[in-house]
Design a protein around this motif. Structure first.
Motif, PDB file in Angstrom:
ATOM      1  N   CYS A 189       2.466   5.888  -8.213  1.00 10.25           N
ATOM      2  CA  CYS A 189       3.443   6.404  -7.253  1.00 10.25           C
ATOM      3  C   CYS A 189       4.453   5.331  -6.856  1.00 10.25           C
ATOM      4  O   CYS A 189       5.598   5.649  -6.496  1.00 10.25           O
ATOM      5  CB  CYS A 189       2.749   6.998  -6.029  1.00 10.25           C
ATOM      6  SG  CYS A 189       1.889   5.827  -4.963  1.00 10.25           S
ATOM      7  N   GLN A 206      -4.883   3.161  -7.977  1.00 10.17           N
ATOM      8  CA  GLN A 206      -4.591   4.386  -7.225  1.00 10.17           C
ATOM      9  C   GLN A 206      -3.133   4.458  -6.782  1.00 10.17           C
ATOM     10  O   GLN A 206      -2.610   5.545  -6.531  1.00 10.17           O
ATOM     11  CB  GLN A 206      -5.502   4.480  -6.006  1.00 10.17           C
ATOM     12  CG  GLN A 206      -6.979   4.608  -6.333  1.00 10.17           C
ATOM     13  CD  GLN A 206      -7.836   4.713  -5.086  1.00 10.17           C
ATOM     14  OE1 GLN A 206      -7.344   5.010  -4.005  1.00 10.17           O
ATOM     15  NE2 GLN A 206      -9.127   4.471  -5.225  1.00 10.17           N
ATOM     16  N   ASP A 207      -2.473   3.306  -6.655  1.00  6.02           N
ATOM     17  CA  ASP A 207      -1.125   3.281  -6.083  1.00  6.02           C
ATOM     18  C   ASP A 207      -0.019   2.929  -7.073  1.00  6.02           C
ATOM     19  O   ASP A 207       1.152   3.226  -6.821  1.00  6.02           O
ATOM     20  CB  ASP A 207      -1.061   2.276  -4.929  1.00  6.02           C
ATOM     21  CG  ASP A 207      -1.834   2.743  -3.708  1.00  6.02           C
ATOM     22  OD1 ASP A 207      -2.000   3.962  -3.551  1.00  6.02           O
ATOM     23  OD2 ASP A 207      -2.281   1.890  -2.922  1.00  6.02           O
ATOM     24  N   ILE A 266       5.379   3.883   2.115  1.00  9.74           N
ATOM     25  CA  ILE A 266       5.043   2.640   1.415  1.00  9.74           C
ATOM     26  C   ILE A 266       5.047   1.523   2.449  1.00  9.74           C
ATOM     27  O   ILE A 266       6.040   1.312   3.156  1.00  9.74           O
ATOM     28  CB  ILE A 266       6.037   2.337   0.278  1.00  9.74           C
ATOM     29  CG1 ILE A 266       5.908   3.385  -0.828  1.00  9.74           C
ATOM     30  CG2 ILE A 266       5.793   0.938  -0.283  1.00  9.74           C
ATOM     31  CD1 ILE A 266       6.937   3.253  -1.931  1.00  9.74           C
ATOM     32  N   ASP A 302       0.864  -1.177   0.000  1.00 13.00           N
ATOM     33  CA  ASP A 302       0.000   0.000   0.000  1.00 13.00           C
ATOM     34  C   ASP A 302       0.903   1.231   0.000  1.00 13.00           C
ATOM     35  O   ASP A 302       2.101   1.140   0.316  1.00 13.00           O
ATOM     36  CB  ASP A 302      -0.910   0.004   1.233  1.00 13.00           C
ATOM     37  CG  ASP A 302      -1.998   1.077   1.159  1.00 13.00           C
ATOM     38  OD1 ASP A 302      -2.364   1.462   0.034  1.00 13.00           O
ATOM     39  OD2 ASP A 302      -2.469   1.521   2.218  1.00 13.00           O
ATOM     40  N   ALA A 303       0.341   2.365  -0.366  1.00 11.05           N
ATOM     41  CA  ALA A 303       1.113   3.600  -0.381  1.00 11.05           C
ATOM     42  C   ALA A 303       0.247   4.735   0.137  1.00 11.05           C
ATOM     43  O   ALA A 303      -0.958   4.766  -0.108  1.00 11.05           O
ATOM     44  CB  ALA A 303       1.621   3.907  -1.790  1.00 11.05           C
ATOM     45  N   GLU A 304       0.857   5.653   0.838  1.00 19.03           N
ATOM     46  CA  GLU A 304       0.160   6.836   1.343  1.00 19.03           C
ATOM     47  C   GLU A 304       0.749   8.072   0.684  1.00 19.03           C
ATOM     48  O   GLU A 304       1.969   8.273   0.684  1.00 19.03           O
ATOM     49  CB  GLU A 304       0.301   6.947   2.866  1.00 19.03           C
ATOM     50  CG  GLU A 304      -0.148   5.723   3.646  1.00 19.03           C
ATOM     51  CD  GLU A 304      -1.640   5.438   3.544  1.00 19.03           C
ATOM     52  OE1 GLU A 304      -2.380   6.326   3.057  1.00 19.03           O
ATOM     53  OE2 GLU A 304      -2.056   4.337   3.939  1.00 19.03           O
ATOM     54  N   ARG A 305      -0.138   8.893   0.117  1.00 17.25           N
ATOM     55  CA  ARG A 305       0.289  10.147  -0.509  1.00 17.25           C
ATOM     56  C   ARG A 305      -0.159  11.315   0.372  1.00 17.25           C
ATOM     57  O   ARG A 305      -0.645  11.116   1.463  1.00 17.25           O
ATOM     58  CB  ARG A 305      -0.299  10.245  -1.915  1.00 17.25           C
ATOM     59  CG  ARG A 305       0.207   9.129  -2.834  1.00 17.25           C
ATOM     60  CD  ARG A 305      -0.450   9.169  -4.194  1.00 17.25           C
ATOM     61  NE  ARG A 305      -1.875   8.911  -4.123  1.00 17.25           N
ATOM     62  CZ  ARG A 305      -2.424   7.703  -4.005  1.00 17.25           C
ATOM     63  NH1 ARG A 305      -1.640   6.643  -3.938  1.00 17.25           N
ATOM     64  NH2 ARG A 305      -3.727   7.555  -3.947  1.00 17.25           N
ATOM     65  N   ALA A 313       4.577   9.025  -3.372  1.00 14.55           N
ATOM     66  CA  ALA A 313       4.323   8.267  -2.138  1.00 14.55           C
ATOM     67  C   ALA A 313       5.196   8.827  -1.026  1.00 14.55           C
ATOM     68  O   ALA A 313       6.403   9.018  -1.200  1.00 14.55           O
ATOM     69  CB  ALA A 313       4.636   6.798  -2.363  1.00 14.55           C
TER      70      ALA A 313
END
Length: 398
Positions: A89, A85-86, A46, A30-33, A43
């Motif tokens: 990035c 969505q990921d 990660i 998963d990744a957070e932006r 990202a």
């Protein structure tokens, strides 16, 4: 409660890769932006989980490159929720899987009513995930421990979810079509950059005059330049609504712009000279944008009956057929066949209207083999019925 640490040094990264190599099975990723906070879609965290290895939280800005991790795991199956969505990035830092399992897409194909990660985890595993940090500014440093816990849980249960969904796909006879859909997501070409990105302004369709559009364009470009310079989400500087307000009002002086109460945003006054310069340039320019942008897309379906009655009949009957098939498959219509694909083929059908020709036309717009097998024959029959209905109506009129 586990105390999570962010991996942000080469030494910690090397140790993490060694531990990941000791594990086995799929890789949950998963990744957070920082969408809504930063200009870029990079990202800022990660997350990775693998059975036998554990959970890893990587700091991409601090680490820079992920070549060794990519070399180790690219050939393994990666499990992502809403992979589209990921993937961009992740690829930006060099992480690119050979194959994926998309848990959100699998849930859609199985006809689950709620497909968000928390809802799917709760339905399949009976575990409740808190989502209070989903809209956080992940560019924050240091990241608070509650945020890290939230981020870790996004991957720690993902492989279990994947296994349950895989079982249900097999039981429903949908394993092969799911594999085709996952592969399509993985290899989907990114949309080409538009020549006029400013036209994505929310509410732009309310502007009809080329001069008003020129003001909106000039302000958008000025805002975008500042947003890139500061790496801030454009809407945090000046919201779209403020740009549209100015474009409608057409202020004729810097003072008039400053006096506009609806022209707001954190940079609306601190950068007033920038905004007035943009407005002034737009008022004076001879390079006016077109009021309407040419498009190869079909017109809105509401206009079809008057402009092309047979196409209208084709679309109406084909939509009914596709809806019936989607119900038979137990999935949303848009996952069986995208509405845009059906509209394009109904508006510009192939010369031959048999199933083979319809199948070829659908494939040109990206439909997968399973979708062609499921829909082409029924769409061909709908098109034939539409043509006959037009002939019958003409005979009755004469």
């Amino acid at each position: 409660m586990t105390d999570y640490r962010v991996i942000d040094t080469p030494e910690a990264f090397a140790a993490a890769v060694d531990r990941i190599a000791d594990g086995d099975g799929p890789i949950a990723v998963d990744a957070e932006r920082a969408s809504g906070f930063r200009y870029s879609q990079r990202a800022y965290l990660i997350q990775l989980f693998r059975r036998g290895s554990g959970t890893f939280l990587f700091d991409p800005p601090a680490l820079g490159e992920f070549d060794r991790l990519q070399e180790l795991v690219h050939h393994d199956e990666w499990v992502l929720h809403a992979a589209s969505q990921d993937l961009a990035c992740l690829r930006e830092v060099g992480l690119d899987p050979d194959r994926i399992f998309d848990t959100e897409l699998a849930a859609r194909l199985l006809g689950m009513q709620r497909v968000g990660l928390a809802a799917v985890v709760e339905e399949l595993l009976g575990v409740t995930l808190a989502k209070e940090h989903s809209a956080a500014d992940w560019s924050t440093r240091p990241l608070p421990q509650p945020w890290l816990t939230y981020a870790a849980l996004d991957v720690e249960l993902l492989v279990d979810v994947r296994d349950r969904l895989a079982e249900e796909l097999v039981a429903a006879g949908k394993a092969e079509l799911a594999a085709q859909e996952f592969d399509a997501v993985l290899h989907r070409e990114p949309k080409p950059a538009t020549n006029e990105p400013w036209r994505r302004l929310s509410g732009i369709h309310a502007l009809r005059s080329p001069r008003n559009l020129a003001v909106a364009r000039s302000l958008w470009l000025a805002r975008d330049e500042l947003a890139v310079e500061r790496d801030v989400a454009p809407g945090r500087l000046v919201p779209d609504s403020s740009i549209l307000t100015v474009a409608k009002a057409m202020p004729r002086s810097r003072r008039a712009l400053a006096d506009m109460k609806d022209f707001n945003g954190r940079a609306s006054r601190s950068e007033l000279d920038r905004w007035w310069k943009a407005v002034e340039a737009a008022i004076q320019t001879n390079d006016l944008p077109a009021a309407r942008v040419p498009s190869d897309a079909p017109p809105p379906p509401r206009a079809w009956a008057a402009r092309n009655p047979e196409a209208d009949a084709r679309l109406r009957l084909a939509k009914e057929a596709v809806a019936e098939i989607a119900e038979e498959y137990g999935m949303p219509v848009e996952n069986l066949l995208t509405p845009d694909t059906l509209r394009r083929v109904a508006w510009h059908p192939p010369v031959e209207r048999d199933a083979a020709a319809i199948s070829a036309a659908l494939a040109e717009h990206g439909a997968r083999p399973w979708q062609l097998e499921a829909t082409a024959q029924r769409i061909a029959e709908a098109f034939s019925e539409a043509a006959q209905s037009i002939l019958d109506a003409e005979d009755s009129a004469s």
